[in-house]
Design a protein around this motif. Structure first.
Motif, mmCIF file in Angstrom:
data_model
loop_
_atom_site.group_PDB
_atom_site.id
_atom_site.type_symbol
_atom_site.label_atom_id
_atom_site.label_comp_id
_atom_site.label_asym_id
_atom_site.label_seq_id
_atom_site.Cartn_x
_atom_site.Cartn_y
_atom_site.Cartn_z
ATOM 1 N N ASP A 253 106.572 -118.408 -59.763
ATOM 2 C CA ASP A 253 107.032 -119.365 -58.744
ATOM 3 C C ASP A 253 105.447 -120.325 -58.685
ATOM 4 O O ASP A 253 105.666 -121.406 -58.307
ATOM 5 N N GLU A 254 104.389 -119.708 -58.738
ATOM 6 C CA GLU A 254 103.367 -120.465 -58.664
ATOM 7 C C GLU A 254 103.103 -121.386 -59.837
ATOM 8 O O GLU A 254 102.520 -122.679 -59.757
ATOM 9 N N ALA A 255 103.569 -121.105 -61.218
ATOM 10 C CA ALA A 255 103.605 -122.019 -61.993
ATOM 11 C C ALA A 255 104.836 -123.066 -62.137
ATOM 12 O O ALA A 255 104.803 -124.049 -62.709
ATOM 13 N N GLY A 256 105.697 -122.861 -60.938
ATOM 14 C CA GLY A 256 106.905 -123.915 -61.193
ATOM 15 C C GLY A 256 108.047 -123.531 -61.971
ATOM 16 O O GLY A 256 108.776 -124.456 -62.210
ATOM 17 N N VAL A 257 108.078 -122.427 -62.441
ATOM 18 C CA VAL A 257 109.126 -121.862 -63.530
ATOM 19 C C VAL A 257 110.389 -121.371 -62.662
ATOM 20 O O VAL A 257 109.965 -120.319 -62.137
ATOM 21 N N GLU A 258 111.403 -121.764 -62.927
ATOM 22 C CA GLU A 258 112.574 -121.201 -62.327
ATOM 23 C C GLU A 258 113.457 -120.178 -63.324
ATOM 24 O O GLU A 258 113.473 -120.492 -64.544
ATOM 25 N N ILE A 259 113.662 -119.057 -62.780
ATOM 26 C CA ILE A 259 114.460 -118.144 -63.825
ATOM 27 C C ILE A 259 115.426 -117.473 -62.717
ATOM 28 O O ILE A 259 115.446 -117.397 -61.687
ATOM 29 N N GLY B 85 95.853 -124.690 -85.929
ATOM 30 C CA GLY B 85 95.236 -124.049 -85.144
ATOM 31 C C GLY B 85 95.918 -124.177 -83.516
ATOM 32 O O GLY B 85 95.768 -123.472 -82.374
ATOM 33 N N ARG B 86 96.514 -125.430 -83.301
ATOM 34 C CA ARG B 86 97.172 -125.885 -82.237
ATOM 35 C C ARG B 86 98.299 -124.651 -81.716
ATOM 36 O O ARG B 86 99.026 -124.485 -82.576
ATOM 37 N N LYS B 87 98.189 -124.505 -80.402
ATOM 38 C CA LYS B 87 99.143 -123.390 -80.072
ATOM 39 C C LYS B 87 100.154 -123.990 -78.770
ATOM 40 O O LYS B 87 99.514 -124.619 -77.803
ATOM 41 N N THR B 88 101.436 -123.893 -78.735
ATOM 42 C CA THR B 88 102.077 -124.501 -77.793
ATOM 43 C C THR B 88 102.959 -123.534 -77.092
ATOM 44 O O THR B 88 103.780 -122.692 -77.976
ATOM 45 N N ALA B 89 103.244 -123.148 -75.817
ATOM 46 C CA ALA B 89 104.000 -122.104 -75.218
ATOM 47 C C ALA B 89 104.921 -122.730 -74.295
ATOM 48 O O ALA B 89 104.651 -123.717 -73.592
ATOM 49 N N TRP B 90 106.279 -121.820 -74.343
ATOM 50 C CA TRP B 90 107.173 -122.335 -73.194
ATOM 51 C C TRP B 90 107.529 -120.972 -72.437
ATOM 52 O O TRP B 90 107.598 -119.889 -73.122
ATOM 53 N N VAL B 91 108.195 -121.152 -71.209
ATOM 54 C CA VAL B 91 108.735 -119.954 -70.603
ATOM 55 C C VAL B 91 110.049 -120.613 -70.130
ATOM 56 O O VAL B 91 109.982 -121.656 -69.129
ATOM 57 N N ASN B 92 111.028 -120.010 -70.467
ATOM 58 C CA ASN B 92 112.534 -120.614 -70.283
ATOM 59 C C ASN B 92 112.643 -121.977 -70.415
ATOM 60 O O ASN B 92 112.877 -122.892 -69.327
ATOM 61 N N ASP B 93 112.153 -122.389 -71.342
ATOM 62 C CA ASP B 93 111.848 -123.759 -72.078
ATOM 63 C C ASP B 93 110.965 -124.874 -71.041
ATOM 64 O O ASP B 93 111.148 -125.839 -71.245
ATOM 65 N N ARG B 94 110.305 -124.176 -70.264
ATOM 66 C CA ARG B 94 109.415 -124.851 -69.453
ATOM 67 C C ARG B 94 107.953 -124.698 -70.112
ATOM 68 O O ARG B 94 107.521 -123.548 -70.209
ATOM 69 N N ARG B 95 107.424 -125.899 -70.732
ATOM 70 C CA ARG B 95 106.095 -125.716 -71.143
ATOM 71 C C ARG B 95 105.109 -125.211 -70.134
ATOM 72 O O ARG B 95 104.967 -125.730 -68.975
ATOM 73 N N VAL B 96 104.140 -124.385 -70.460
ATOM 74 C CA VAL B 96 103.331 -123.523 -69.953
ATOM 75 C C VAL B 96 101.859 -123.500 -70.678
ATOM 76 O O VAL B 96 101.909 -123.593 -71.921
ATOM 77 N N SER B 97 100.789 -123.186 -69.917
ATOM 78 C CA SER B 97 99.443 -122.986 -70.601
ATOM 79 C C SER B 97 99.225 -121.777 -70.916
ATOM 80 O O SER B 97 99.917 -120.665 -70.400
ATOM 81 N N GLY B 98 98.217 -121.341 -71.705
ATOM 82 C CA GLY B 98 98.243 -119.978 -72.173
ATOM 83 C C GLY B 98 97.390 -119.330 -71.100
ATOM 84 O O GLY B 98 98.117 -117.856 -71.071
ATOM 85 N N ASP B 99 96.888 -119.589 -70.175
ATOM 86 C CA ASP B 99 96.341 -118.878 -68.947
ATOM 87 C C ASP B 99 97.867 -118.329 -68.085
ATOM 88 O O ASP B 99 97.752 -117.233 -67.609
#
Length: 549
Positions: A81-87, A101-115
């Motif tokens: 919720d704090e990151a604005g990701v809906e599931i 070395g570049r890293k890219t992350a997604w949560v339910n197709d929403r791009r997010v930071s490593g933190d």
């Protein structure tokens, strides 16, 4: 709960997809087969810091996808919720590692930071590595473990705020004392300087005004005689008298020449008017040049005094008044310093009292939790065949700091009547593993929704003890999901779901594979763990006996 893991082109894995189940999941395989690679890949998608280079040699990028069930009351939803990701009910994590070395992350197709991934992972998975017991040997980490068990977050935050406030009050007091001492050292100079400036009382713009007066008077001395002579030449004894005489003579002659002199007489009148104006201006100038020689001396003395003080205090003449106010302010600060110091000392005492109260509240919660942890540990050690061991959380005084003033150390007595002592001195390697398992279970049993991963937690134990460890893990998995990487056949036999990690060479490239095992395959794998490379029928029989419980 972790439902699945998909890995592509990571280290020695080219393509791999695993479906995990509730209960106890065991992963086995020979040393070096790649079990750690599997954990590294899971840690990568969860945002953990690990190996720098994870992409499989020859691949353009590596990718890991993990999916979890997330019930409505799961604590991970607050992070999302704090990151604005809906599931809804399923959480899908995806992370890609490029060869640069570049890293890219997604949560339910929403791009997010490593933190965000790391904060989310804390609510999803707890990993206990094979070297975690080393941390048990260092009492510096015991307080943090007890705090995790006691859930002292609010109390520790209150202590940190109180510590910061106390430190700030002490800094303010020290700074004020230092400033007061510096002012006291120059008190004589300040009082003399303020008295000297007040006595002269220079005003803004006075220097320029005095300089103008002085130059005018000096100029009057130089040109006064010439202007006086010019004034006489313009007066009755000079040009004015001559013009009056000429006008009288022309007036007398005008009647005789019948208008021939009219224009000249008119021009002469204008000249007389201009002359009168000039004579009046010169007379006014002479009045302005009239001054008292003593006034010039007075002006010069004050001008020199102002400029002398300006040089002395290294300021512009117009800034002398402002400088006096600055010095006067320092004197006032010196005079008021004792009162300020008293107020700051009172503030330090109040801040210290606040810190003491917060630290005492934190200490009380730690002491209460220490008793509960000892009871929980006693309950856990019994099933691990350490029913005679006594675990005690000792709390003593430590130097005050931002985390309170409690020293926490875990001590054990492994045999009746034996003195208690530090874990590292009393417990053997196998005992340390079991203490770690008991401690981790005690610390995490109040955290719902965690997937617990144990990496060779059974290291250093065998036989009936390994069986006891496996049964405790199996019991722990009844209400949760537990993943265990193990070399113990006793532990592996108690798994509800079994995967084997194996390494092979295909087309000149070494790759790791993970495969789920059916009933017969489990027998062979546990037999291998019992007998080694050559699997005998006796080993298969022993494996069947282990699986039968």
């Amino acid at each position: 709960m972790l439902r699945g893991l998909q890995i592509r082109d990571m280290l020695l894995i080219d393509r791999l997809e695993l479906d995990f189940q509730p209960g106890l999941n065991v992963l086995t395989g020979e040393t070096g087969a790649g079990k750690s690679i599997l954990l590294d890949s899971l840690g990568f998608v969860l945002g953990w810091r690990g190996r720098a280079e994870l992409v499989r040699q020859g691949a353009e990028r590596g990718e890991v996808i993990a999916w979890f069930d997330l019930p409505p009351d799961h604590p991970g939803r607050a992070v999302l919720d704090e990151a604005g990701v809906e599931i809804e009910d399923e959480l899908i994590l995806r992370r890609v590692n490029a060869t640069d070395g570049r890293k890219t992350a997604w949560v339910n197709d929403r791009r997010v930071s490593g933190d965000v991934l790391r904060r989310l992972s804390e609510t999803l998975v707890e990993l206990h590595g094979q070297h975690d017991d080393r941390g048990l040997l260092d009492p510096k980490g015991h307080r943090a473990l007890l705090d995790a068990f006691a859930e002292t977050g609010a109390e520790r935050e209150a202590v940190r705020r109180a510590w910061t406030a106390r430190a700030r009050a002490e800094r303010d007091l020290a700074s004020a004392r230092g400033a007061l001492e510096a002012l006291a050292a120059e008190e004589e100079y300040l009082r003399h300087a303020v008295a000297e400036l007040d006595a002269l009382d220079p005003q803004p713009g006075e220097d320029e005004a005095l300089d103008v007066q002085r130059r005018r008077m000096q100029a009057a001395e130089r040109v006064g005689e010439d202007i006086t002579r010019a004034h006489a030449a313009l007066g009755l004894e000079g040009a004015e008298g001559m013009l009056i005489d000429a006008a009288r003579r022309l007036d007398a002659a005008a009647a005789e020449v019948e208008g021939a002199l009219d224009a000249a007489i008119e021009a002469l009148g204008r000249a007389m008017n201009e002359l009168a104006e000039s004579e009046q201006g010169v007379a006014t100038a002479l009045e302005g040049l009239d001054f008292d020689p003593f006034e010039l001396e007075r002006i010069e003395e004050r001008l020199f005094a102002i400029r002398g003080l300006a040089r002395k205090y290294e300021v512009l003449p117009d800034a002398l008044g402002e400088h006096a106010e600055t010095l006067r302010g320092r004197l006032e600060a010196l005079d008021a310093g004792a009162g300020d110091i008293a107020q700051l000392e009172a503030a330090v005492r109040a801040a210290a009292e606040d810190y003491d109260a917060a630290a005492e509240a934190l200490g009380a919660k730690r002491r209460e939790a220490a008793g509960r942890l000892d009871v929980a540990m006693a309950a856990e050690l019994g099933p691990l065949k350490m029913e005679r061991a006594v675990f005690v959380t000792e709390i003593g005084e430590a130097q005050a700091g931002p985390d309170g003033r409690d020293h926490v150390e875990f001590t054990v007595a492994t045999n009746p009547g034996a003195p208690a002592g530090p874990l590292g001195r009393i417990a053997s390697g196998g005992e340390l593993s079991r203490f770690l398992l008991a401690l981790k279970v005690s610390l995490t049993q109040a955290t719902p929704g965690l997937t617990l991963i144990f990496d060779e937690i059974d290291r250093g134990v065998g036989g009936a003890t390994a069986n006891a460890v496996g049964r405790r893990l199996s019991a722990l998995a009844e209400g949760a999901q537990v993943l265990v990487v193990t070399h113990s056949p006793q532990v592996a036999a108690l798994g509800a779901h079994h995967w084997r990690v194996a390494k092979s060479v295909r087309e000149g490239m070494t790759l790791s594979d993970v495969a789920p095992l059916g009933p017969q395959e489990r027998i062979d794998e546990i037999a291998r763990m019992l007998a080694g490379d050559t699997i005998t029928e006796e080993a298969r029989g022993a494996a069947r006996a282990l699986l039968a419980g």
